[in-house]
Scaffold this motif. Structure first.
Motif, PDB file in Angstrom:
ATOM      1  N   ILE A 180      49.386 -11.387  33.672  1.00 50.32           N
ATOM      2  CA  ILE A 180      48.263 -11.679  34.554  1.00 50.32           C
ATOM      3  C   ILE A 180      48.185 -13.175  34.828  1.00 50.32           C
ATOM      4  CG2 ILE A 180      45.749 -11.643  34.760  1.00 50.32           C
ATOM      5  CD1 ILE A 180      45.824  -9.018  33.097  1.00 50.32           C
ATOM      6  N   SER A 181      48.304 -13.969  33.769  1.00 52.50           N
ATOM      7  CA  SER A 181      48.261 -15.424  33.934  1.00 52.50           C
ATOM      8  C   SER A 181      49.393 -15.919  34.819  1.00 52.50           C
ATOM      9  CB  SER A 181      48.331 -16.111  32.565  1.00 52.50           C
ATOM     10  OG  SER A 181      47.193 -15.820  31.786  1.00 52.50           O
ATOM     11  N   ALA A 182      50.589 -15.390  34.594  1.00 51.88           N
ATOM     12  CA  ALA A 182      51.760 -15.864  35.324  1.00 51.88           C
ATOM     13  C   ALA A 182      51.660 -15.581  36.810  1.00 51.88           C
ATOM     14  CB  ALA A 182      53.022 -15.227  34.749  1.00 51.88           C
ATOM     15  N   CYS A 183      51.050 -14.480  37.184  1.00 53.07           N
ATOM     16  CA  CYS A 183      51.058 -14.076  38.595  1.00 53.07           C
ATOM     17  C   CYS A 183      50.136 -14.917  39.458  1.00 53.07           C
ATOM     18  CB  CYS A 183      50.726 -12.589  38.731  1.00 53.07           C
ATOM     19  SG  CYS A 183      48.980 -12.223  38.634  1.00 53.07           S
ATOM     20  N   VAL A 184      49.259 -15.727  38.854  1.00 55.89           N
ATOM     21  CA  VAL A 184      48.351 -16.545  39.661  1.00 55.89           C
ATOM     22  C   VAL A 184      48.691 -18.031  39.589  1.00 55.89           C
ATOM     23  CG1 VAL A 184      46.492 -14.874  39.396  1.00 55.89           C
ATOM     24  CG2 VAL A 184      46.629 -16.789  37.819  1.00 55.89           C
ATOM     25  N   GLN A 185      49.835 -18.358  39.024  1.00 58.94           N
ATOM     26  CA  GLN A 185      50.177 -19.763  38.822  1.00 58.94           C
ATOM     27  C   GLN A 185      50.398 -20.533  40.119  1.00 58.94           C
ATOM     28  OE1 GLN A 185      53.470 -19.957  36.093  1.00 58.94           O
ATOM     29  NE2 GLN A 185      52.188 -19.555  34.300  1.00 58.94           N
ATOM     30  N   ALA A 186      50.618 -19.811  41.214  1.00 61.07           N
ATOM     31  CA  ALA A 186      50.806 -20.505  42.497  1.00 61.07           C
ATOM     32  C   ALA A 186      49.524 -21.177  42.983  1.00 61.07           C
ATOM     33  CB  ALA A 186      51.295 -19.520  43.551  1.00 61.07           C
ATOM     34  N   TYR A 187      48.394 -20.816  42.402  1.00 64.36           N
ATOM     35  CA  TYR A 187      47.107 -21.335  42.844  1.00 64.36           C
ATOM     36  C   TYR A 187      46.539 -22.285  41.790  1.00 64.36           C
ATOM     37  CZ  TYR A 187      47.674 -17.718  46.274  1.00 64.36           C
ATOM     38  OH  TYR A 187      48.190 -16.944  47.277  1.00 64.36           O
ATOM     39  N   PRO A 188      45.997 -23.422  42.207  1.00 62.00           N
ATOM     40  CA  PRO A 188      45.511 -24.430  41.254  1.00 62.00           C
ATOM     41  C   PRO A 188      44.160 -24.053  40.666  1.00 62.00           C
ATOM     42  CG  PRO A 188      45.122 -25.177  43.494  1.00 62.00           C
ATOM     43  CD  PRO A 188      45.853 -23.867  43.604  1.00 62.00           C
ATOM     44  N   MET A 189      44.179 -23.193  39.682  1.00 67.07           N
ATOM     45  CA  MET A 189      42.942 -22.792  39.022  1.00 67.07           C
ATOM     46  C   MET A 189      43.227 -22.397  37.591  1.00 67.07           C
ATOM     47  SD  MET A 189      42.265 -19.403  41.309  1.00 67.07           S
ATOM     48  CE  MET A 189      42.403 -20.416  42.790  1.00 67.07           C
ATOM     49  N   ARG A 190      42.203 -22.403  36.779  1.00 66.68           N
ATOM     50  CA  ARG A 190      42.334 -22.096  35.360  1.00 66.68           C
ATOM     51  C   ARG A 190      42.027 -20.622  35.118  1.00 66.68           C
ATOM     52  NH1 ARG A 190      38.426 -22.973  31.217  1.00 66.68           N
ATOM     53  NH2 ARG A 190      37.229 -24.340  32.620  1.00 66.68           N
ATOM     54  N   VAL A 191      42.921 -19.976  34.394  1.00 68.86           N
ATOM     55  CA  VAL A 191      42.776 -18.564  34.035  1.00 68.86           C
ATOM     56  C   VAL A 191      42.424 -18.487  32.558  1.00 68.86           C
ATOM     57  CG1 VAL A 191      43.952 -16.341  33.879  1.00 68.86           C
ATOM     58  CG2 VAL A 191      44.481 -17.895  35.754  1.00 68.86           C
ATOM     59  N   GLY A 192      41.524 -17.587  32.186  1.00 67.83           N
ATOM     60  CA  GLY A 192      41.171 -17.463  30.783  1.00 67.83           C
ATOM     61  C   GLY A 192      40.837 -16.034  30.392  1.00 67.83           C
ATOM     62  N   PHE A 193      40.894 -15.773  29.098  1.00 73.77           N
ATOM     63  CA  PHE A 193      40.572 -14.475  28.524  1.00 73.77           C
ATOM     64  C   PHE A 193      39.801 -14.699  27.227  1.00 73.77           C
ATOM     65  CE2 PHE A 193      44.713 -14.261  30.583  1.00 73.77           C
ATOM     66  CZ  PHE A 193      44.586 -13.190  31.445  1.00 73.77           C
ATOM     67  N   VAL A 194      38.983 -13.743  26.857  1.00 73.95           N
ATOM     68  CA  VAL A 194      38.350 -13.743  25.549  1.00 73.95           C
ATOM     69  C   VAL A 194      38.376 -12.320  25.010  1.00 73.95           C
ATOM     70  CG1 VAL A 194      35.997 -13.375  26.414  1.00 73.95           C
ATOM     71  CG2 VAL A 194      36.338 -14.501  24.211  1.00 73.95           C
ATOM     72  N   GLY A 195      38.622 -12.187  23.713  1.00 74.84           N
ATOM     73  CA  GLY A 195      38.665 -10.875  23.082  1.00 74.84           C
ATOM     74  C   GLY A 195      38.073 -10.924  21.695  1.00 74.84           C
ATOM     75  N   ALA A 196      38.380  -9.913  20.889  1.00 72.41           N
ATOM     76  CA  ALA A 196      37.762  -9.759  19.577  1.00 72.41           C
ATOM     77  C   ALA A 196      38.069 -10.916  18.638  1.00 72.41           C
ATOM     78  CB  ALA A 196      38.210  -8.446  18.942  1.00 72.41           C
ATOM     79  N   ALA A 197      39.201 -11.579  18.825  1.00 72.06           N
ATOM     80  CA  ALA A 197      39.552 -12.704  17.951  1.00 72.06           C
ATOM     81  C   ALA A 197      38.565 -13.860  18.093  1.00 72.06           C
ATOM     82  CB  ALA A 197      40.967 -13.187  18.248  1.00 72.06           C
ATOM     83  N   GLN A 198      37.877 -13.921  19.233  1.00 72.25           N
ATOM     84  CA  GLN A 198      36.850 -14.941  19.443  1.00 72.25           C
ATOM     85  C   GLN A 198      35.488 -14.237  19.456  1.00 72.25           C
ATOM     86  OE1 GLN A 198      39.221 -14.582  22.283  1.00 72.25           O
ATOM     87  NE2 GLN A 198      40.746 -15.621  21.022  1.00 72.25           N
ATOM     88  N   SER A 199      35.102 -13.708  18.304  1.00 67.55           N
ATOM     89  CA  SER A 199      33.947 -12.807  18.227  1.00 67.55           C
ATOM     90  C   SER A 199      32.652 -13.466  18.692  1.00 67.55           C
ATOM     91  CB  SER A 199      33.781 -12.285  16.800  1.00 67.55           C
ATOM     92  OG  SER A 199      33.620 -13.359  15.892  1.00 67.55           O
ATOM     93  N   GLU A 200      32.442 -14.730  18.348  1.00 65.81           N
ATOM     94  CA  GLU A 200      31.205 -15.396  18.759  1.00 65.81           C
ATOM     95  C   GLU A 200      31.168 -15.584  20.273  1.00 65.81           C
ATOM     96  OE1 GLU A 200      28.804 -19.612  18.041  1.00 65.81           O
ATOM     97  OE2 GLU A 200      30.384 -18.996  16.644  1.00 65.81           O
ATOM     98  N   ALA A 201      32.292 -16.037  20.841  1.00 66.63           N
ATOM     99  CA  ALA A 201      32.352 -16.204  22.296  1.00 66.63           C
ATOM    100  C   ALA A 201      32.217 -14.859  22.996  1.00 66.63           C
ATOM    101  CB  ALA A 201      33.658 -16.879  22.690  1.00 66.63           C
ATOM    102  N   LEU A 202      32.851 -13.822  22.466  1.00 60.90           N
ATOM    103  CA  LEU A 202      32.767 -12.491  23.068  1.00 60.90           C
ATOM    104  C   LEU A 202      31.315 -12.015  23.095  1.00 60.90           C
ATOM    105  CD1 LEU A 202      34.315 -10.057  24.217  1.00 60.90           C
ATOM    106  CD2 LEU A 202      34.542  -9.200  21.874  1.00 60.90           C
ATOM    107  N   ALA A 203      30.593 -12.260  22.023  1.00 61.92           N
ATOM    108  CA  ALA A 203      29.183 -11.873  21.974  1.00 61.92           C
ATOM    109  C   ALA A 203      28.369 -12.612  23.030  1.00 61.92           C
ATOM    110  CB  ALA A 203      28.620 -12.140  20.584  1.00 61.92           C
TER     111      ALA A 203
END
Length: 384
Positions: A180-203
């Motif tokens: 998913i990250s790789a397919c948008v690299q042509a555009y100058p923007m930041r891509v991010g994800f959050v999941g269970a490993a970042q429990s506080e941020a996910l909450a």
């Protein structure tokens, strides 16, 4: 007592507006989803390209794309200003993203035909930051070019869905996130994800999403904007082929009994509103991951490119067996949403006005769903 019967009594007693705005049955009228079978053979390749582009995602599924084919070898794209969302999208930022989604699918389709889509955004000048006008959003010149290579994402156009159902607990595969990250690299923007490993941020993501949804449902003018494009039952869905489809038997029964009045604002503490809030909160609580796109700046070209990047990300997610649902409420720029708006920007390290969170979405594995209605090729062509 059955669940349907309990829900029916609760809704009827509370002057319900709908079971949920997002719910719909699977058996949509065939004519409403015929566009998903493809445009077929066309004597003018531009019609074939547009027949794929109109399957792009769009805010409230309003499909505000109009094309002028009057100049051979060119497609001029306009926004249909009768299909805006002035309450929830007062500056038409989301509308510009929807234009970008259309442009990206058109570009993918052009590549399939060995055509280079030379895309000029706002050929008569960009819209101002507050409103849109009658000028075109893009002019696309199609040039045959032997070096043009097909894009693998094209194969996902007919499978892409915006999935609002409950997602499985398992987290997205790391390789899928990388794709998913790789397919948008042509555009100058930041891509991010959050999941269970970042429990506080996910909450925190979940809390912001819940609050933003609640605000939209208890703000009369914003919930009414959604109700005005709610299509209930096969006849309405087939007649409009746009908007938010609701084909559940219980909702159709409420309409038949005169208990479903879309002219009235539902009570903030009524059964309809509280049921929708509860159902959404349950889905959010079980969402395993979130995805976002952040841009520096927020001019009209940036908004369109964010739409192009988003639909590429969604196509890549589709290829990996993942589903996405945009969480647009906290990104909307009407006064009541200022709290969630500021919170999600702060959480993602995107301090406004320098940065803008253009997309924020649920991400996960979900049951397969059917396509949403589309108005068809003829509805989008201004001049052939």
């Amino acid at each position: 007592m059955s669940m349907d019967r309990r829900r029916f009594i609760r809704l009827a007693g509370g002057g319900a507006v709908a079971v949920t705005l997002g719910a719909c049955g699977s058996a949509l009228p065939p004519e409403a989803i015929a566009a998903w079978q493809g445009p077929g053979e066309q004597t003018d390749v531009r019609r074939w390209l547009v027949g794929h582009a109109l399957l792009a995602p769009h805010s409230h599924n309003l499909q505000s794309w109009l094309v002028d084919l009057g100049v051979p070898g060119e497609i001029t794209l306009f926004i249909d200003r009768s299909r805006l969302l002035p309450q929830t999208d007062p500056h038409s930022r989301q509308m510009m993203m929807s234009q970008g989604c259309f442009i990206e699918l058109l570009d993918l389709a052009a590549r399939e035909k060995g055509l280079r889509a030379q895309i000029e955004l706002f050929p008569q000048g960009a819209f101002g930051p507050e409103t849109v006008d009658a000028r075109p959003t893009a002019r696309i010149r199609l040039v045959p070019e032997a070096s043009v290579a097909p894009d693998p994402l094209f194969a996902q156009i007919f499978h892409r869905r915006t999935n609002r159902e409950a997602y499985e607990a398992r987290e997205p595969d790391a390789a899928a996130l990388e794709a998913i990250s790789a397919c948008v690299q042509a555009y100058p923007m930041r891509v991010g994800f959050v999941g269970a490993a970042q429990s506080e941020a996910l909450a925190r993501h979940r809390r912001i999403a819940r609050e933003a949804w609640r605000i939209e449902l208890v703000t009369p003018r914003t919930v009414m904007e959604s109700l005005q494009v709610l299509r209930v039952g096969p006849q309405e869905i087939a007649r409009h082929r746009d908007g938010i489809s609701l084909n559940a038997p219980m909702a159709r029964a409420l309409v038949a009994l005169g208990l479903f009045d879309r002219r009235q604002v539902p009570a903030a503490d009524g059964a309809s509103t509280t049921t929708q809030i509860q159902d959404f909160n349950t889905r959010i609580e079980h969402t395993p991951a979130f995805f976002w796109l952040v841009t520096e700046g927020n001019d009209r070209c940036t908004q369109i490119n964010a739409g192009r990047a988003y639909v590429r990300a969604q196509l890549a997610a589709t290829a990996a067996g993942l589903s996405m649902q945009p969480l647009s409420q906290a990104l909307q720029e009407y006064p009541e949403q200022i709290g969630p708006y500021n919170e999600i920007h702060q959480l993602l390290g995107a301090s406004a006005p320098r940065f803008t969170v253009q997309m924020w979405a649920r991400l996960g594995y979900a049951p397969v769903i059917g396509p949403s209605p589309r108005r068809g090729l003829a509805a989008h062509i201004l001049k052939a």
